[in-house]
Enzyme design. Structure first.
Site, PDB file in Angstrom:
ATOM      1  N   GLY A 105      -0.767 -28.695 -23.720  1.00 10.83           N
ATOM      2  CA  GLY A 105      -1.480 -27.782 -22.841  1.00 10.83           C
ATOM      3  C   GLY A 105      -1.291 -27.070 -21.405  1.00 10.83           C
ATOM      4  O   GLY A 105      -1.871 -27.872 -20.606  1.00 10.83           O
TER       5      GLY A 105
ATOM      6  N   VAL B  60      -3.178 -23.111 -16.943  1.00  6.70           N
ATOM      7  CA  VAL B  60      -3.258 -23.181 -15.629  1.00  6.70           C
ATOM      8  C   VAL B  60      -2.700 -24.716 -14.398  1.00  6.70           C
ATOM      9  O   VAL B  60      -1.967 -24.229 -14.077  1.00  6.70           O
ATOM     10  CB  VAL B  60      -4.007 -22.149 -14.489  1.00  6.70           C
ATOM     11  CG1 VAL B  60      -4.358 -22.535 -13.031  1.00  6.70           C
ATOM     12  CG2 VAL B  60      -4.575 -20.428 -14.627  1.00  6.70           C
TER      13      VAL B  60
ATOM     14  N   ALA C 133     -12.672 -28.952 -21.368  1.00  8.35           N
ATOM     15  CA  ALA C 133     -13.260 -30.255 -22.094  1.00  8.35           C
ATOM     16  C   ALA C 133     -14.713 -29.974 -23.008  1.00  8.35           C
ATOM     17  O   ALA C 133     -14.447 -28.829 -23.468  1.00  8.35           O
ATOM     18  CB  ALA C 133     -14.735 -31.009 -20.785  1.00  8.35           C
TER      19      ALA C 133
ATOM     20  N   ASN D 143     -12.141 -32.077 -16.830  1.00  4.14           N
ATOM     21  CA  ASN D 143     -13.473 -31.825 -16.682  1.00  4.14           C
ATOM     22  C   ASN D 143     -14.761 -32.520 -17.245  1.00  4.14           C
ATOM     23  O   ASN D 143     -14.878 -32.149 -17.270  1.00  4.14           O
ATOM     24  CB  ASN D 143     -13.869 -31.143 -15.834  1.00  4.14           C
ATOM     25  CG  ASN D 143     -13.411 -31.113 -13.966  1.00  4.14           C
ATOM     26  OD1 ASN D 143     -12.947 -31.546 -13.793  1.00  4.14           O
ATOM     27  ND2 ASN D 143     -13.141 -29.388 -13.625  1.00  4.14           N
TER      28      ASN D 143
ATOM     29  N   SER E  12      -8.330 -33.162  -9.197  1.00  7.34           N
ATOM     30  CA  SER E  12      -8.610 -32.117  -8.507  1.00  7.34           C
ATOM     31  C   SER E  12      -7.474 -31.717  -6.921  1.00  7.34           C
ATOM     32  O   SER E  12      -6.734 -32.429  -6.751  1.00  7.34           O
ATOM     33  CB  SER E  12     -10.130 -32.579  -7.476  1.00  7.34           C
ATOM     34  OG  SER E  12     -10.582 -31.719  -5.898  1.00  7.34           O
TER      35      SER E  12
ATOM     36  N   LYS F 201     -14.987 -37.716 -10.517  1.00  7.31           N
ATOM     37  CA  LYS F 201     -14.789 -36.452 -10.307  1.00  7.31           C
ATOM     38  C   LYS F 201     -16.201 -35.341 -10.509  1.00  7.31           C
ATOM     39  O   LYS F 201     -15.871 -34.287 -10.208  1.00  7.31           O
ATOM     40  CB  LYS F 201     -13.765 -36.269 -11.551  1.00  7.31           C
ATOM     41  CG  LYS F 201     -13.191 -34.629 -11.466  1.00  7.31           C
ATOM     42  CD  LYS F 201     -13.099 -34.069 -10.190  1.00  7.31           C
ATOM     43  CE  LYS F 201     -12.279 -32.762 -10.191  1.00  7.31           C
ATOM     44  NZ  LYS F 201     -12.475 -31.711 -10.692  1.00  7.31           N
TER      45      LYS F 201
ATOM     46  N   HIS G  21     -17.618 -34.929  -6.964  1.00  6.21           N
ATOM     47  CA  HIS G  21     -17.086 -34.213  -6.356  1.00  6.21           C
ATOM     48  C   HIS G  21     -17.064 -33.191  -6.515  1.00  6.21           C
ATOM     49  O   HIS G  21     -17.012 -32.654  -5.971  1.00  6.21           O
ATOM     50  CB  HIS G  21     -15.340 -34.664  -6.842  1.00  6.21           C
ATOM     51  CG  HIS G  21     -14.411 -33.869  -6.077  1.00  6.21           C
ATOM     52  ND1 HIS G  21     -14.075 -32.614  -6.653  1.00  6.21           N
ATOM     53  CD2 HIS G  21     -13.462 -33.779  -4.949  1.00  6.21           C
ATOM     54  CE1 HIS G  21     -13.447 -31.817  -5.590  1.00  6.21           C
ATOM     55  NE2 HIS G  21     -12.849 -32.781  -4.725  1.00  6.21           N
ATOM     56  N   ASN G  22     -17.367 -32.412  -7.662  1.00  2.44           N
ATOM     57  CA  ASN G  22     -17.338 -31.415  -7.974  1.00  2.44           C
ATOM     58  C   ASN G  22     -18.799 -30.741  -7.532  1.00  2.44           C
ATOM     59  O   ASN G  22     -19.218 -29.426  -7.082  1.00  2.44           O
ATOM     60  CB  ASN G  22     -17.050 -30.688  -8.929  1.00  2.44           C
ATOM     61  CG  ASN G  22     -16.045 -30.731  -9.461  1.00  2.44           C
ATOM     62  OD1 ASN G  22     -14.954 -31.684  -9.043  1.00  2.44           O
ATOM     63  ND2 ASN G  22     -15.251 -30.785 -10.738  1.00  2.44           N
TER      64      ASN G  22
ATOM     65  N   GLU H 240     -18.655 -30.837  -3.565  1.00  2.00           N
ATOM     66  CA  GLU H 240     -18.303 -28.799  -3.723  1.00  2.00           C
ATOM     67  C   GLU H 240     -18.919 -27.710  -3.404  1.00  2.00           C
ATOM     68  O   GLU H 240     -19.215 -27.479  -2.542  1.00  2.00           O
ATOM     69  CB  GLU H 240     -17.410 -28.677  -4.886  1.00  2.00           C
ATOM     70  CG  GLU H 240     -16.077 -28.225  -5.074  1.00  2.00           C
ATOM     71  CD  GLU H 240     -15.320 -27.813  -5.892  1.00  2.00           C
ATOM     72  OE1 GLU H 240     -14.954 -26.976  -6.826  1.00  2.00           O
ATOM     73  OE2 GLU H 240     -13.793 -28.383  -6.043  1.00  2.00           O
ATOM     74  N   TYR H 241     -19.765 -27.542  -4.986  1.00  2.00           N
ATOM     75  CA  TYR H 241     -21.097 -26.668  -5.102  1.00  2.00           C
ATOM     76  C   TYR H 241     -21.552 -26.521  -3.558  1.00  2.00           C
ATOM     77  O   TYR H 241     -21.872 -25.473  -3.082  1.00  2.00           O
ATOM     78  CB  TYR H 241     -22.138 -26.763  -6.086  1.00  2.00           C
ATOM     79  CG  TYR H 241     -21.571 -27.049  -7.566  1.00  2.00           C
ATOM     80  CD1 TYR H 241     -20.669 -27.102  -7.475  1.00  2.00           C
ATOM     81  CD2 TYR H 241     -22.513 -26.032  -8.308  1.00  2.00           C
ATOM     82  CE1 TYR H 241     -19.949 -27.090  -9.183  1.00  2.00           C
ATOM     83  CE2 TYR H 241     -21.961 -25.708  -9.272  1.00  2.00           C
ATOM     84  CZ  TYR H 241     -20.926 -26.333 -10.207  1.00  2.00           C
ATOM     85  OH  TYR H 241     -20.340 -25.496 -11.294  1.00  2.00           O
TER      86      TYR H 241
ATOM     87  N   LYS I 263     -18.806 -24.099 -14.091  1.00  2.00           N
ATOM     88  CA  LYS I 263     -18.328 -24.979 -15.657  1.00  2.00           C
ATOM     89  C   LYS I 263     -19.061 -25.567 -16.313  1.00  2.00           C
ATOM     90  O   LYS I 263     -18.529 -26.788 -17.098  1.00  2.00           O
ATOM     91  CB  LYS I 263     -17.011 -25.378 -15.407  1.00  2.00           C
ATOM     92  CG  LYS I 263     -15.733 -23.998 -14.944  1.00  2.00           C
ATOM     93  CD  LYS I 263     -14.375 -24.357 -15.141  1.00  2.00           C
ATOM     94  CE  LYS I 263     -13.140 -23.131 -15.179  1.00  2.00           C
ATOM     95  NZ  LYS I 263     -11.828 -23.282 -15.061  1.00  2.00           N
TER      96      LYS I 263
END
Length: 622
Positions: A164, A167, A236, A262, A288, A343, A346-347, A350-351, A417
């Protein structure tokens, strides 16, 4: 492999030393009956060889569990080779040493003290069935030349596969290649949409000159050393399952799939169990750092089978960011699902960090600062609250397009996401009040109702021309207060999940791998590494307690002012509300319990009854 006298033992021994793996001569494993028969000038039949071949097969299987090995054996017939490679066919590489009868006969005559007479050589040539999928080497070459040629052929295979090339996938490929790993890269082929993606990507960057590029799954998988290590960097959800099903027919027992997307931690658990039933290892891995982090060094959170992780650790730990002590920001987190769970959290954190900065900049704008001045104010915050997100937000408010600032031209609809949604759901399922994460998530949802917001603004908008009566230092202290509460909630969720699922997670180690490479890296995170060595509850840490006490007055003032002036600050507001709630000795929940008992006879406990006996009351006064 090859007929007797071709030099198998000499070359095999040299190759094993060159590769630093064990060497075994098949002749040493013949039963006494076989040795006696050959010594008497009699050729072995298939029945004689069967037990001997099975012994060598078991030897190979045992060695593969540790690493690899070199075994030399005549293996003249295809069915012999099938027995030798039974159960490990895709992990076996055949090297066929070839020469003429005269050439080898002469060698055998010069060979002393061997139980097989040269007269049997003819029967070996008659028995030999040339293998189709072997590296054929002419024994006319010197041993050094033979070893070099074998290594060149073996080393064509790649150490690591990346599936895959979005990016993140592209950045990870370049990271692996920059660190000296031989990799294979795969991207699907879709006519007129995705054509030669891997090959074109390889041509773009010099560091990928030794990488192999594929758009055929079979060729991609077969290009990898075994056990194969394949990292999936695809969307995902169902896409992961489709990819797994596409890969499975080409994989071998003990191959390793790493999901670096994710993915939902529950799906990771399911995929782990499913692939285990197929003899394939599955490592759910949080990654991340975004595009830049993936290229220069991300924070990596792998979980699953520890033994399988050890086989991919050299790759993941090498490409990961390094903490202030030079240690990789990658560690084995725990059992299946735990890596993707942290993770996800973590996100969620982050939000909140992003929402807090958005609210802070809105307050600064209301104080009359233009984007350049906001950037300067944020720059001054770095001395007390340095973080990656603060740094990039500082840059954002400097960026101009023409004579105006770019940030003012961006549509005010925030995307997501799904990880913030999953974190909120997980919090509810585990009974953990991650209120800041849900507040930040719902703020994004509200932003998406742009048309309705415009309509309601025209109906309800209250013009308030008075400025906020707060200082930039009070805004900074409110920001710091909310960040501590945010990190408390995030790690509290991880701790509760660890206990419920018996993951035995190390909060200090999780904080450590989040000190660099990841999006939420900060000086506060560095502080938490040592805090979590003493406690799992950061609100009991003396230094942080003192900071919260110091910052609370500013937080109350900032939130109150924003409320009075109709300025929306949901995350800052929720931080103080949650803090008040979590520090309240006697909450209003007694009224809720009475209500529940009134309409549903759900019972309640009494403060004056230590027996924990449920009580019920007939509340109806009529």
């Amino acid at each position: 492999m090859g007929v007797s006298g071709c030099g198998k033992s000499t070359i095999g021994n040299l190759l094993a030393k060159e590769l630093n793996i064990p060497f075994f001569d098949g002749d040493d494993f013949h039963p006494e009956s076989n040795i006696k028969k050959m010594s008497n000038g009699q050729a072995l039949n298939d029945d004689d060889r069967q037990g001997w071949l099975e012994t060598l097969n078991n030897l190979a299987k045992k060695q593969i569990k540790n690493n690899s090995c070199v075994i030399v054996c005549s293996a003249l017939k295809q069915k012999y080779r099938d027995t030798l490679s039974f159960g490990i066919k895709n992990q076996t590489k055949w090297i066929h040493l070839t020469g003429t009868f005269d050439q080898i006969y002469k060698r055998m005559q010069n060979r002393a003290n061997h139980f097989m007479p040269s007269a049997l050589l003819k029967t070996q040539f008659e028995t030999l069935e040339n293998p189709e999928n072997a590296i054929s080497i002419d024994i006319s070459l010197t041993p050094e030349q033979i070893i070099k040629k074998i290594k060149q052929n073996i080393m064509k295979t790649s150490e690591f596969g990346l599936f895959g090339l979005g990016v993140m996938g592209k950045s990870l490929c370049r990271n692996l290649a920059n660190n000296g790993f031989k990799i294979s890269m795969f991207n699907r082929h879709v006519n007129e949409v995705e054509v030669d993606v891997a090959k074109n990507f390889k041509a773009q960057y010099p560091e990928l000159s030794q990488a192999e590029a594929f758009d055929d799954i079979s060729e991609f998988v077969n290009s990898l050393q075994q056990p194969r290590r394949i990292m999936l960097m695809v969307n995902a959800g169902k896409t992961i399952d489709y990819v797994i099903e596409d890969l499975l027919p080409h994989l071998s027992e003990n191959d390793i799939i790493i999901d670096g997307g994710n993915s939902n931690y529950k799906k990771t658990k399911e995929r782990y169990d499913y692939l285990k039933s197929k003899g394939i290892h599955f490592i759910g891995t949080g990654v991340s750092g975004g595009e830049e982090g993936a290229l220069k060094g991300p924070s990596i959170m792998p979980s699953g089978d520890k033994e399988a992780y050890n086989k991919v650790a050299p790759f993941l730990e090498t490409i990961a960011a390094k903490d202030k002590n030079g240690l990789p920001c990658c560690t084995y987190v725990g059992p299946k699902g735990s890596g993707q769970f942290i993770k996800m959290v973590h996100n969620g954190v982050e939000y909140v960090e992003m929402q807090l900065l958005a609210e802070v900049t809105t307050i600064l704008e209301t104080l009359g600062q233009n984007p350049d001045e906001i950037s300067q104010t944020l720059e001054s915050f770095k001395n007390d609250a340095s973080s990656y997100l603060l740094e990039i937000t500082t840059d954002i408010f400097k960026k101009k397009e023409g004579d105006d600032w770019l940030v003012k031209k961006i549509l005010d609809k925030a995307g997501n996401k799904g990880t913030g949604n999953w974190t909120t759901i997980a919090s509810a399922e585990l009974g953990v009040p991650s209120t800041l994460i849900s507040s930040a998530l719902f703020s994004r949802y509200i932003s998406f109702y742009k048309e309705e917001r415009l309509q309601l603004n025209s109906i309800f908008n209250f013009e308030n021309t008075s400025k906020l009566s707060v200082t930039t230092n009070e805004v900074l202290e409110a920001y710091q207060f909310a960040r501590i509460v945010n990190h408390y909630q995030g790690f509290k969720l991880i701790a509760e999940a660890s206990e419920k699922f018996q993951w035995n997670l190390n909060l200090s180690e999780i904080a450590r791998i989040w000190t660099n490479g990841c999006i939420i890296r900060s000086t506060l995170m560095e502080e938490l590494v040592s805090v979590f060595k003493e406690t799992t509850n950061i609100l009991t840490n003396k230094e942080l307690v003192n900071k919260l006490k110091k910052f609370k007055p500013s937080t109350k003032k900032v939130v109150s002012e924003c409320l009075l002036k109709d300025l929306t600050t949901p995350a800052l507001s929720e931080a103080i509300q949650f803090f008040n709630g979590i520090t309240t000795a006697y909450a209003s929940a007694n009224v809720i319990q009475a209500q529940r008992d009134y309409f549903g006879a759900h019972t309640y406990l009494r403060l004056d009854d230590d027996s924990a006996t449920p009580h019920h009351t007939n509340w109806n006064l009529n």
